[in-house]
Design a protein around this motif. Sequence first.
Motif: not given
Length: 276
Positions: A177-184
């Motif tokens: 999730x933190x990697x997806x959050x970086x994209x966000x």
Amino acid sequence: MRILTIIALLCFATLAPAATLTLDTGKGMQRLTTAQLLARPDVRIVDVPGDVSYHAAMRYRAVPLKALLPGIDPAAHLQFVALDGFAAELPGSLVTGQGAQGAEAWLAIEPPDAPWPALSKDKPGAGPFYLVWLHPEASHIGPEQWPYQIAAVRVLADPATRFPKMRPAADLPPDAPARRGFAVFQRNCLSCHTLNGQGDARLGPDLNIPHSPTDYLREDMLRTLVRNPQSLRQWPQAKMPGFSPDTLSDHDLDDLITYLKHMAAHRPAPTPTPTR
């Protein structure tokens, strides 16, 4: 004679100032004036039914952004630098993919003899140059991807390469999730904020130095800040827009908060204050 002079001065006062757009593709810098852009053979009248910035139907004289960046690699990264320090980041694929199956990126040009209206009571207009989209829903174009008052367009490496201190820990799984959050974060926050002291925007505060908002805001308050900033903090110079679920889904917001919490544990050590 005095009346004619006054009329001439009033007419001059209503003209938009001439402007210059800087294009930096990494293969040489090019500067194009308003007059040069308006004289291009590919200028078109573009009707934008749901303009994000003006919240109304608007009509512009514009050129296809793709035509200004010939040969751009879909893997390239574009940065749009505004006069006020806003720095929007877009993947090149959004520009090269324009057509029947995707959104179309157009650079709107403010004509000197027909200035665009003010964005609000206390704001200037969107000129001199404004990135507008046709069919934005086809490529999920968000409000942060409509930069206005553009001064320069640059082709750069992606933010993860340029700003390594923003990256989540290397040992996280690819689907964390933190990697997806970086994209966000890159899509919605990087245009205004820095993180760990890195980034090009100058509008908002750093989101990890000296503290992450996750350090001092309860999670429900942080969600309120993102959704409706003015309901939590009000001051005349506030510029942060609210992100509705249509723009930033609850799932994306979850991932963004996870990223901010993760980065709070990966804050650089403070620089010692020099002593006399």
